[in-house]
Design a protein around this motif. Structure first.
Motif, PDB file in Angstrom:
ATOM      1  N   LYS A  86       0.834  -1.198   0.000  1.00 44.57           N
ATOM      2  CA  LYS A  86       0.000   0.000   0.000  1.00 44.57           C
ATOM      3  C   LYS A  86       0.870   1.249   0.000  1.00 44.57           C
ATOM      4  O   LYS A  86       1.836   1.359   0.747  1.00 44.57           O
ATOM      5  CB  LYS A  86      -0.907  -0.020   1.244  1.00 44.57           C
ATOM      6  CG  LYS A  86      -1.887   1.134   1.323  1.00 44.57           C
ATOM      7  CD  LYS A  86      -2.798   0.962   2.533  1.00 44.57           C
ATOM      8  CE  LYS A  86      -3.779   2.121   2.646  1.00 44.57           C
ATOM      9  NZ  LYS A  86      -4.682   1.962   3.804  1.00 44.57           N
ATOM     10  N   ALA A 103      -1.292   7.623   0.519  1.00 45.03           N
ATOM     11  CA  ALA A 103      -2.306   8.354  -0.243  1.00 45.03           C
ATOM     12  C   ALA A 103      -2.117   9.861  -0.089  1.00 45.03           C
ATOM     13  O   ALA A 103      -1.687  10.340   0.965  1.00 45.03           O
ATOM     14  CB  ALA A 103      -3.701   7.951   0.215  1.00 45.03           C
ATOM     15  N   GLU A 119      -8.368  11.930  -0.400  1.00 44.84           N
ATOM     16  CA  GLU A 119      -9.557  11.162  -0.761  1.00 44.84           C
ATOM     17  C   GLU A 119     -10.275  11.876  -1.893  1.00 44.84           C
ATOM     18  O   GLU A 119     -10.318  13.111  -1.935  1.00 44.84           O
ATOM     19  CB  GLU A 119     -10.484  11.008   0.446  1.00 44.84           C
ATOM     20  CG  GLU A 119     -11.659  10.080   0.210  1.00 44.84           C
ATOM     21  CD  GLU A 119     -12.431   9.761   1.493  1.00 44.84           C
ATOM     22  OE1 GLU A 119     -13.570  10.266   1.622  1.00 44.84           O
ATOM     23  OE2 GLU A 119     -11.896   9.032   2.338  1.00 44.84           O
ATOM     24  N   PHE A 141      -1.693   3.240  -7.752  1.00 48.63           N
ATOM     25  CA  PHE A 141      -2.128   2.164  -6.864  1.00 48.63           C
ATOM     26  C   PHE A 141      -2.623   0.916  -7.593  1.00 48.63           C
ATOM     27  O   PHE A 141      -2.884  -0.097  -6.976  1.00 48.63           O
ATOM     28  CB  PHE A 141      -3.258   2.661  -5.963  1.00 48.63           C
ATOM     29  CG  PHE A 141      -2.917   3.886  -5.143  1.00 48.63           C
ATOM     30  CD1 PHE A 141      -1.612   4.171  -4.763  1.00 48.63           C
ATOM     31  CD2 PHE A 141      -3.913   4.752  -4.731  1.00 48.63           C
ATOM     32  CE1 PHE A 141      -1.296   5.282  -3.999  1.00 48.63           C
ATOM     33  CE2 PHE A 141      -3.624   5.867  -3.957  1.00 48.63           C
ATOM     34  CZ  PHE A 141      -2.308   6.142  -3.598  1.00 48.63           C
ATOM     35  N   ASN A 193      -4.282  -0.006  -2.993  1.00 51.84           N
ATOM     36  CA  ASN A 193      -5.030   0.926  -2.136  1.00 51.84           C
ATOM     37  C   ASN A 193      -6.510   0.875  -2.476  1.00 51.84           C
ATOM     38  O   ASN A 193      -6.878   0.559  -3.615  1.00 51.84           O
ATOM     39  CB  ASN A 193      -4.529   2.356  -2.354  1.00 51.84           C
ATOM     40  CG  ASN A 193      -3.187   2.629  -1.720  1.00 51.84           C
ATOM     41  OD1 ASN A 193      -2.218   1.928  -2.004  1.00 51.84           O
ATOM     42  ND2 ASN A 193      -3.106   3.651  -0.883  1.00 51.84           N
ATOM     43  N   GLN A 216      -9.073   6.422  -2.156  1.00 50.24           N
ATOM     44  CA  GLN A 216      -7.817   7.148  -1.987  1.00 50.24           C
ATOM     45  C   GLN A 216      -7.173   7.441  -3.343  1.00 50.24           C
ATOM     46  O   GLN A 216      -7.278   6.647  -4.277  1.00 50.24           O
ATOM     47  CB  GLN A 216      -6.845   6.319  -1.147  1.00 50.24           C
ATOM     48  CG  GLN A 216      -7.320   6.052   0.267  1.00 50.24           C
ATOM     49  CD  GLN A 216      -6.329   5.208   1.059  1.00 50.24           C
ATOM     50  OE1 GLN A 216      -5.369   4.666   0.511  1.00 50.24           O
ATOM     51  NE2 GLN A 216      -6.563   5.092   2.358  1.00 50.24           N
ATOM     52  N   TRP A 217      -6.490   8.567  -3.422  1.00 45.22           N
ATOM     53  CA  TRP A 217      -5.802   8.896  -4.664  1.00 45.22           C
ATOM     54  C   TRP A 217      -4.328   9.201  -4.418  1.00 45.22           C
ATOM     55  O   TRP A 217      -3.936   9.631  -3.336  1.00 45.22           O
ATOM     56  CB  TRP A 217      -6.471  10.081  -5.377  1.00 45.22           C
ATOM     57  CG  TRP A 217      -6.355  11.425  -4.691  1.00 45.22           C
ATOM     58  CD1 TRP A 217      -7.207  11.942  -3.762  1.00 45.22           C
ATOM     59  CD2 TRP A 217      -5.337  12.406  -4.885  1.00 45.22           C
ATOM     60  NE1 TRP A 217      -6.801  13.196  -3.362  1.00 45.22           N
ATOM     61  CE2 TRP A 217      -5.651  13.510  -4.044  1.00 45.22           C
ATOM     62  CE3 TRP A 217      -4.203  12.485  -5.684  1.00 45.22           C
ATOM     63  CZ2 TRP A 217      -4.854  14.654  -3.982  1.00 45.22           C
ATOM     64  CZ3 TRP A 217      -3.409  13.622  -5.631  1.00 45.22           C
ATOM     65  CH2 TRP A 217      -3.743  14.687  -4.792  1.00 45.22           C
ATOM     66  N   GLY A 218      -3.552   8.919  -5.446  1.00 53.29           N
ATOM     67  CA  GLY A 218      -2.133   9.260  -5.447  1.00 53.29           C
ATOM     68  C   GLY A 218      -1.805   9.960  -6.753  1.00 53.29           C
ATOM     69  O   GLY A 218      -2.530   9.848  -7.741  1.00 53.29           O
TER      70      GLY A 218
END
Length: 297
Positions: free
Chosen positions: A89, A92, A95, A131, A144, A148-150
């Motif tokens: 994981k 993040a 959200e 993710f 993830n 959640q965002w990356g």
């Protein structure tokens, strides 16, 4: 030998290939055309290239014979078919505004691609920016949950939910696909960008050459996504819509080369998926809509 003489010799070989009815003569002429093109440091003329490999078909009857249909509106945060790897994981960045992505960005990893699931896991492990990743054998690795965002799109822009967004990572989930990226041409042969010594050419029969810019696709040479990758991409996106239909919108399923290309930021900053996908992103969005209607009404 100067280039003028090489062009003359190649032209002569091309005329022989066009006019000969003898397969052995044809084969010899084609071999000469390839060698002369390498000496000229040019691709083989389109008319004499090996036929393009069959494009993975995304026709529903072929790509998804089981026609999976999931319950609508469950709002799950993990794809039921995913290989879940919470042990990798990533941190993040936040959200999504509605705790779920509005759509997706289709990428390629521009990295290693020959070891199936191992490459997909490694791609996520080695980068803090995404993710989800699809391996060449069609396994989707998810690290993830989908609320959640990356960062994955970098400098990008698109109009989402009526507002121009500069940077789309916090609205659209990034779907990485293991693939070497746009290929480099050297002496008429194709190489990954990291093969700087040009020791491992990619079989030309496996390469898809795009001769001119088309919709989102930047002209160039690409290694096509596998049929398994395209099928998984299609199935994941159909599920993402059914799972939360009031939020996920197929109109926001974009290529990185759209949001980070002329349609988004006004210039080519990224070229994925480009010709790695078997159709333009406009065609792919329409396919998603058509297939979703068939399955879910």
């Amino acid at each position: 030998m100067d280039k003028a003489k090489l062009y003359t010799l190649r032209w002569s070989a091309m005329q022989i290939a066009r006019l000969s009815a003898d397969p052995k003569v044809d084969a010899l002429a084609l071999s000469q055309i390839e060698i002369l093109s390498q000496l000229l440091e040019e691709p083989v003329p389109e008319e004499f290239r090996p036929p393009e490999p069959p494009r993975p078909s995304l026709h529903p009857e072929e790509a998804a014979p089981e026609k999976k249909r999931y319950p609508v509106g469950e709002r799950k945060l993990w794809y039921p078919e995913a290989v879940i790897r919470t042990d990798i994981k990533r941190a993040a960045q936040g959200e999504y505004p509605k705790a779920y992505p509005y759509g997706a960005i289709v990428h390629f990893t521009a990295g290693q691609y020959t070891k199936g699931l191992e490459n997909a896991v490694s791609a996520i492990t080695s980068s803090p920016y995404f993710f989800c990743c699809i391996s060449t054998d069609g396994k989707l690795v998810q690290a993830n949950p989908l609320n959640q965002w990356g960062y994955h799109a970098g400098e990008s822009a698109w109009t989402i939910a009526g507002a121009k967004c500069n940077g789309v990572s916090n609205f659209l989930v990034g779907i990485e696909i293991t693939n070497p990226g746009r290929l480099e041409v050297h002496n008429g042969k194709y190489y990954t960008y990291w093969d700087t010594s040009h020791k491992q050419p990619i079989d030309a029969k496996k390469v898809r050459v795009i001769d001119k810019n088309t919709d989102n696709i930047l002209a160039g040479a690409y290694l096509p996504y596998t049929k398994a990758q395209e099928t998984t991409l299609l199935e994941f996106l159909l599920w993402a819509k059914a799972n939360n239909p009031s939020v996920f919108d197929f109109d926001y399923v974009l290529g990185h080369d759209e949001a980070a290309g002329p349609k988004g930021i006004g210039r080519w900053r990224k070229n994925d998926p480009g010709g790695a996908l078997s159709m333009t992103m406009s065609e792919f969005r329409q396919l998603l809509k058509d297939e979703y209607k068939k399955r879910y009404g």
